[in-house]
Design an enzyme around this catalytic site. Structure first.
Site, PDB file in Angstrom:
ATOM      1  N   ASP A   1      -1.255   3.199  -3.986  1.00 21.78           N
ATOM      2  CA  ASP A   1      -0.142   2.343  -3.591  1.00 21.78           C
ATOM      3  C   ASP A   1      -0.703   1.096  -2.911  1.00 21.78           C
ATOM      4  OD1 ASP A   1       2.378   1.445  -3.042  1.00 21.78           O
ATOM      5  OD2 ASP A   1       2.637   2.699  -1.262  1.00 21.78           O
TER       6      ASP A   1
ATOM      7  N   ASP B   1       3.076  -1.779  -8.262  1.00 21.26           N
ATOM      8  CA  ASP B   1       1.993  -1.603  -7.293  1.00 21.26           C
ATOM      9  C   ASP B   1       1.680  -0.140  -7.006  1.00 21.26           C
ATOM     10  OD1 ASP B   1       4.313  -0.979  -5.835  1.00 21.26           O
ATOM     11  OD2 ASP B   1       3.312  -1.538  -3.970  1.00 21.26           O
ATOM     12  N   GLU B   2       2.022   0.727  -7.937  1.00 24.62           N
ATOM     13  CA  GLU B   2       1.900   2.148  -7.647  1.00 24.62           C
ATOM     14  C   GLU B   2       1.556   2.907  -8.916  1.00 24.62           C
ATOM     15  OE1 GLU B   2       4.942   5.064  -5.884  1.00 24.62           O
ATOM     16  OE2 GLU B   2       5.594   3.072  -5.273  1.00 24.62           O
TER      17      GLU B   2
HETATM   18 MG   LIG Z   1       3.266  -0.487  -2.063  1.00 26.54          MG
END
Ligand SMILES: [Mg+2]
Length: 358
Positions: free
Chosen positions: A10, A105-106
């Site tokens: 993350d 973003d993960e």
């Molecule tokens: Mg994040």
């Protein structure tokens, strides 16, 4: 059965960190990525300095600015973030093909076949963090564990720039001390219900038996029961396409559930949604309607059509009915959203692709 070794990665305050990376004058400052208050913007990301003022994602820009008068407000630059995201995902695929992106973003990674033991999994996680930093100048947090639920829990344990390992023996300790709202599958509504029952941490949640959880939260109750006991069989799915997409609309002024403005917005949203479906040659059968009220309470309803479609009028009609069921009172509405949750290729396309194989 061999132990699975799962990583959850993350990025730290992703959008905000990109802005701070690219604009030296933003560094070290409280900053949010959001449309301005005048456009009734909502915070989509905030720097760690902004979080110190109690600002969080989902908060109206106006409220955030009130909390921190020196706040830097940057309008979102989604193309840039998407670009950085592409770099990150291709870095991850250098490590294993078993990468499942969850958001820009993960991502989950399954490194079981690359890592015979936990030591090598942790080494890989550390190299991964370093490589992402070399390519993007951004930090991320990584969780390492034996299933998805725990890997995700681990990644948010020491943010930013964290690396956390939850092992098959120490996981009960992590579960016990974690606030229930941090668990996957427990959102605001579920969290509220639990809070009212005096349940705040995993330790307290562990005391509920499965039947009670199922009575409260139906199928999800059972998933929660299993997950906090270390059972989560979900596989890392590297074929996963973005499984849902949708459109939201914020009204310039709050509207009634039965108003022309709402009808019009609903029509436009379903047209946009169907444009996107058609572009990708998709149809959808499962949808989600999201309603945010003037007081910022939110409600959402999943529903299923009789058959997959890409016709806006069909989706619009059903969505309207669902909306009337969801909003029975006179509460004013601030924002609505319509999402397609699954995609199927239309029958004719399937036939075509078979024909081309012949
Ligand atoms: Mg994040």
């Amino acid at each position: 059965m061999a132990t699975n070794r799962i990583l959850h990665l993350d990025m730290d305050a992703f959008y905000a960190s990109i802005e701070q990376r690219d604009q030296p004058r933003y560094r070290g400052k409280p900053l949010i990525v959001a449309r301005p208050a005048a456009e009734r913007g909502v915070v989509s990301a905030c720097s760690y300095q902004a979080r110190a003022f109690g600002i969080h994602a989902g908060m109206p820009t106006a409220v955030a600015v009130r909390k921190c008068p020196t706040l830097v407000v940057v309008p979102p630059n989604l193309d840039l973030y998407k670009d950085v995201s592409r770099t990150i995902m291709s870095v991850l695929r250098q490590f294993t093909k078993r990468v499942e992106p969850l958001a820009f973003d993960e991502a989950y990674l399954d490194v079981s076949d690359r890592c015979p033991d936990w030591t090598s999994a942790l080494e890989l996680a550390s190299t991964l963090k370093q490589t992402i930093f070399e390519w993007t100048n951004l930090t991320c947090s990584v969780g390492v564990s034996f299933n998805k639920f725990l890997a995700k829990l681990a990644s948010c344990y020491q943010k930013p720039d964290g690396l956390t390992f939850i092992s098959p023996t120490n996981f009960p300790l992590f579960i016990e001390q974690t606030p229930v709202t941090k668990f996957y599958g427990i959102g605001d509504v579920t969290g509220n219900t639990l809070r009212q029952m005096g349940i705040f941490t995993g330790k307290e949640l562990m005391r509920l038996d499965e039947a009670t959880l199922v009575r409260l939260f139906r199928k999800r109750g059972s998933v929660i029961y299993q997950c906090i006991r270390g059972i989560d069989e979900r596989k890392v799915d590297n074929n996963r396409q973005s499984k849902s997409y949708g459109k939201e609309y914020t009204f310039a002024q709050d509207v009634n559930a039965r108003s022309d403005e709402l009808d019009e917005a609903l029509r436009n949203l379903t047209i946009l949604l169907c444009d996107r479906l058609t572009q990708n040659g998709h149809q959808t059968q499962r949808l989600l309607l999201k309603v945010r009220f003037a007081d910022f309470n939110e409600t959402s309803k999943r529903f299923t059509l009789e058959q997959p479609t890409d016709y806006a009028s069909v989706i619009e009609e059903t969505t309207k009915l669902v909306l009337q069921r969801v909003v029975r009172d006179s509460r004013k509405i601030r924002r609505i959203g319509v999402y397609a949750l699954d995609f199927a290729l239309p029958l004719s396309l399937n036939t075509n692709s078979q024909l081309s194989l012949l």
